[in-house]
Design a protein around this motif. Structure first.
Motif, PDB file in Angstrom:
ATOM      1  N   UNK A   1      10.714  -0.109  -0.678  1.00  0.00           N
ATOM      2  CA  UNK A   1      11.592   0.914  -1.251  1.00  0.00           C
ATOM      3  C   UNK A   1      11.999   0.450  -2.645  1.00  0.00           C
ATOM      4  N   UNK A   2      11.960   1.371  -3.612  1.00  0.00           N
ATOM      5  CA  UNK A   2      12.361   1.075  -4.991  1.00  0.00           C
ATOM      6  C   UNK A   2      13.562   1.947  -5.338  1.00  0.00           C
ATOM      7  N   UNK A   3      14.617   1.326  -5.824  1.00  0.00           N
ATOM      8  CA  UNK A   3      15.784   2.063  -6.282  1.00  0.00           C
ATOM      9  C   UNK A   3      15.735   2.216  -7.782  1.00  0.00           C
ATOM     10  N   UNK A   4      15.566   3.450  -8.276  1.00  0.00           N
ATOM     11  CA  UNK A   4      15.474   3.735  -9.704  1.00  0.00           C
ATOM     12  C   UNK A   4      16.647   4.619 -10.099  1.00  0.00           C
TER      13      UNK A   4
ATOM     14  N   UNK B   1       0.811  -1.217   0.000  1.00  0.00           N
ATOM     15  CA  UNK B   1       0.000   0.000   0.000  1.00  0.00           C
ATOM     16  C   UNK B   1       0.845   1.267   0.000  1.00  0.00           C
ATOM     17  N   UNK B   2       2.159   1.118   0.224  1.00  0.00           N
ATOM     18  CA  UNK B   2       3.013   2.297   0.296  1.00  0.00           C
ATOM     19  C   UNK B   2       4.375   1.957  -0.297  1.00  0.00           C
ATOM     20  N   UNK B   3       4.890   2.846  -1.158  1.00  0.00           N
ATOM     21  CA  UNK B   3       6.200   2.616  -1.772  1.00  0.00           C
ATOM     22  C   UNK B   3       6.955   3.936  -1.841  1.00  0.00           C
ATOM     23  N   UNK B   4       8.262   3.853  -1.701  1.00  0.00           N
ATOM     24  CA  UNK B   4       9.141   5.015  -1.867  1.00  0.00           C
ATOM     25  C   UNK B   4      10.059   4.740  -3.043  1.00  0.00           C
ATOM     26  N   UNK B   5      10.088   5.649  -4.011  1.00  0.00           N
ATOM     27  CA  UNK B   5      10.969   5.509  -5.168  1.00  0.00           C
ATOM     28  C   UNK B   5      12.131   6.475  -4.991  1.00  0.00           C
ATOM     29  N   UNK B   6      13.320   5.923  -4.758  1.00  0.00           N
ATOM     30  CA  UNK B   6      14.544   6.722  -4.627  1.00  0.00           C
ATOM     31  C   UNK B   6      15.143   6.885  -6.014  1.00  0.00           C
TER      32      UNK B   6
ATOM     33  N   UNK C   1      21.161   4.598 -11.415  1.00  0.00           N
ATOM     34  CA  UNK C   1      22.394   3.864 -11.602  1.00  0.00           C
ATOM     35  C   UNK C   1      22.831   3.147 -10.338  1.00  0.00           C
ATOM     36  N   UNK C   2      24.042   2.612 -10.366  1.00  0.00           N
ATOM     37  CA  UNK C   2      24.520   1.804  -9.257  1.00  0.00           C
ATOM     38  C   UNK C   2      24.589   2.547  -7.943  1.00  0.00           C
ATOM     39  N   UNK C   3      24.959   3.824  -7.964  1.00  0.00           N
ATOM     40  CA  UNK C   3      25.018   4.592  -6.720  1.00  0.00           C
ATOM     41  C   UNK C   3      23.634   4.730  -6.099  1.00  0.00           C
ATOM     42  N   UNK C   4      22.635   4.963  -6.933  1.00  0.00           N
ATOM     43  CA  UNK C   4      21.264   5.108  -6.431  1.00  0.00           C
ATOM     44  C   UNK C   4      20.756   3.807  -5.835  1.00  0.00           C
ATOM     45  N   UNK C   5      20.987   2.698  -6.516  1.00  0.00           N
ATOM     46  CA  UNK C   5      20.493   1.418  -5.989  1.00  0.00           C
ATOM     47  C   UNK C   5      21.277   0.996  -4.745  1.00  0.00           C
ATOM     48  N   UNK C   6      22.567   1.344  -4.668  1.00  0.00           N
ATOM     49  CA  UNK C   6      23.329   1.099  -3.430  1.00  0.00           C
ATOM     50  C   UNK C   6      22.681   1.823  -2.259  1.00  0.00           C
ATOM     51  N   UNK C   7      22.373   3.100  -2.472  1.00  0.00           N
ATOM     52  CA  UNK C   7      21.766   3.907  -1.425  1.00  0.00           C
ATOM     53  C   UNK C   7      20.375   3.387  -1.067  1.00  0.00           C
ATOM     54  N   UNK C   8      19.537   3.164  -2.075  1.00  0.00           N
ATOM     55  CA  UNK C   8      18.167   2.714  -1.825  1.00  0.00           C
ATOM     56  C   UNK C   8      18.158   1.393  -1.055  1.00  0.00           C
ATOM     57  N   UNK C   9      19.061   0.490  -1.429  1.00  0.00           N
ATOM     58  CA  UNK C   9      19.136  -0.780  -0.717  1.00  0.00           C
ATOM     59  C   UNK C   9      19.531  -0.602   0.733  1.00  0.00           C
ATOM     60  N   UNK C  10      20.459   0.345   1.004  1.00  0.00           N
ATOM     61  CA  UNK C  10      20.882   0.579   2.384  1.00  0.00           C
ATOM     62  C   UNK C  10      19.772   1.259   3.178  1.00  0.00           C
ATOM     63  N   UNK C  11      19.034   2.141   2.532  1.00  0.00           N
ATOM     64  CA  UNK C  11      17.859   2.739   3.185  1.00  0.00           C
ATOM     65  C   UNK C  11      16.900   1.629   3.610  1.00  0.00           C
ATOM     66  N   UNK C  12      16.633   0.713   2.704  1.00  0.00           N
ATOM     67  CA  UNK C  12      15.713  -0.395   3.006  1.00  0.00           C
ATOM     68  C   UNK C  12      16.276  -1.306   4.084  1.00  0.00           C
ATOM     69  N   UNK C  13      17.589  -1.560   4.036  1.00  0.00           N
ATOM     70  CA  UNK C  13      18.210  -2.469   4.994  1.00  0.00           C
ATOM     71  C   UNK C  13      18.188  -1.918   6.414  1.00  0.00           C
TER      72      UNK C  13
ATOM     73  N   UNK D   1      17.338  12.209  -4.976  1.00  0.00           N
ATOM     74  CA  UNK D   1      18.660  12.291  -4.354  1.00  0.00           C
ATOM     75  C   UNK D   1      19.663  12.771  -5.395  1.00  0.00           C
ATOM     76  N   UNK D   2      20.835  13.221  -4.985  1.00  0.00           N
ATOM     77  CA  UNK D   2      21.825  13.702  -5.959  1.00  0.00           C
ATOM     78  C   UNK D   2      22.268  12.613  -6.933  1.00  0.00           C
ATOM     79  N   UNK D   3      22.838  13.031  -8.037  1.00  0.00           N
ATOM     80  CA  UNK D   3      23.365  12.098  -9.030  1.00  0.00           C
ATOM     81  C   UNK D   3      24.611  11.407  -8.505  1.00  0.00           C
ATOM     82  N   UNK D   4      24.805  10.170  -8.941  1.00  0.00           N
ATOM     83  CA  UNK D   4      26.055   9.451  -8.731  1.00  0.00           C
ATOM     84  C   UNK D   4      26.443   9.267  -7.280  1.00  0.00           C
TER      85      UNK D   4
END
Length: 386
Positions: A97-100, A34-39, A102-114, A67-70
């Motif tokens: 949480x959805x990481x949308x 019911x709720x999602x965050x797209x980083x 490049x690699x830096x964004x998905x690294x961050x999004x995954x750590x937010x979720x973790x 969030x900032x680039x890269x």
């Protein structure tokens, strides 16, 4: 054509590769969400808005976190900003949480979720070649600190990864080449058919976002990482797969089998020890794949000086990487890089450890090489051949 690569983690998930697969995000999240965050970075704002509209049609309350680039996104201040958004929105353990990006964004999004509530579900939707073949698969999440890259993080597997090849259409050529450095790495450590494909297809086909050659290379790179991760989820030394022992794959599995060699997930760090040091020295202004390209040539030179591989394989590194206009030299001083490498995650005490080849598609750890040999190997980066 859509391809699924299975990652046999503690909670298995699929990496879906193909054109237009991002449309499957709602189905992947399921009806209970019911709720999602797209980083996402600024460059993916339009795509994030489209995804929000799609999910909203399924009654999902979507919060966009720009969030900032890269690598500028992978810092503690941005992490705290993301936590604040989740807190204000009342995110619970049933949310996603959805990481949308490049690699830096998905690294961050995954750590937010973790780290939120000690772990909530997340999905990766990488938008670069580098993100698809490296950062988005395998569960490594984290941020950078002043001491170095990715020194703070956690293992947290996604529930799924959607690699939409359509998103590569607007990717700058330099970013495309940077991501291919990680694909080439997979060719050297595990699947030589990757190298043959690059050598035989030519740069024009390989660098064409619409090319089936690029799609095949991306899929092969993902398959290498998926098999390696499955054999050694937490980088403790694998019992199977590339860098592990006898692989548990079926004969028709696209991931293997490859040579057994006992170092597990560490094999994926081929070229990364020097590469990460270069990134830090350049204050992360150099692209990751460019730094790793130089790092691969360095460890090839290092391995040859310990009589592990021959000159022909060293020169093949230069030839394949140069064919994609990736750098194989670096003009900076070695001493600052040596200091940075001593902070690498693979270092044990004062002993530097490098992933090297002992033959094509067979890796090992070279521990405690002499500083004089390290310097000689680095000096060779300024020469076209030995």
């Amino acid at each position: 054509m859509t391809t699924r690569v299975r990652v046999s983690a503690a909670a298995p998930y699929d990496v879906v590769v193909g054109h237009g697969v991002s449309a499957g995000l709602g189905e992947l999240l399921g009806e209970q969400v019911r709720r999602a965050a797209i980083v996402h970075p600024p460059s993916m704002r339009e795509q994030a808005v489209r995804l929000r509209a799609d999910l909203a049609a399924g009654q999902v309350d979507v919060h966009l976190i720009e969030v900032p680039d890269g690598e500028q996104a992978k810092v503690s201040d941005v992490l705290q900003f993301c936590w604040r958004v989740l807190g204000d929105a009342g995110f619970t353990r049933s949310d996603v949480v959805v990481g949308l990006g490049g690699g830096a964004t998905t690294d961050l999004a995954g750590f937010v979720a973790a780290t939120w509530l000690r772990g909530v579900r997340f999905v990766n939707l990488p938008t670069t070649v580098l993100g698809m073949v490296d950062a988005a698969v395998g569960g490594k999440t984290g941020i950078n600190t002043v001491a170095g890259k990715n020194l703070v993080g956690a293992f947290h597997e996604p529930v799924g990864v959607l690699c939409d090849l359509d998103l590569l259409a607007t990717l700058p050529g330099a970013e495309l080449r940077s991501g291919l450095a990680e694909v080439v790495k997979c060719g050297f450590i595990a699947d030589p058919t990757i190298l043959e494909l690059v050598e035989n297809a030519g740069a024009a086909s390989v660098l064409d976002p619409a090319s089936p050659i690029l799609a095949e290379l991306v899929t092969k790179g993902i398959a290498v990482k998926a098999a390696t991760v499955a054999a050694d989820l937490h980088e403790t030394g694998g019992l199977g797969g590339p860098g592990g022992g006898a692989g548990p794959w079926a004969a028709d599995d696209p991931a293997g089998p490859w040579a057994a060699n006992g170092i597990g997930r560490e094999a994926l760090n081929y070229g990364h020890t020097l590469g990460h040091a270069i990134e830090r020295e350049e204050q992360f202004t150099i692209r990751h794949g460019e730094a790793i390209s130089v790092g691969m040539v360095f460890v090839a030179e290092l391995a040859s000086r310990y009589d592990l591989i021959d000159d022909e394989l060293v020169e093949r590194h230069r030839a394949v990487l140069s064919s994609l206009a990736l750098p194989t030299t670096w003009a900076g001083a070695f001493s600052p890089l040596l200091a940075a490498m001593r902070l690498d995650k693979k270092t044990r005490g004062d002993e530097l450890r490098f992933v090297v080849l002992e033959e094509l598609a067979r890796t090992r750890i070279l521990a405690g090489p002499e500083e004089s040999v390290l310097r000689e190997s680095f000096a060779a980066l300024t020469r076209s051949s030995r």
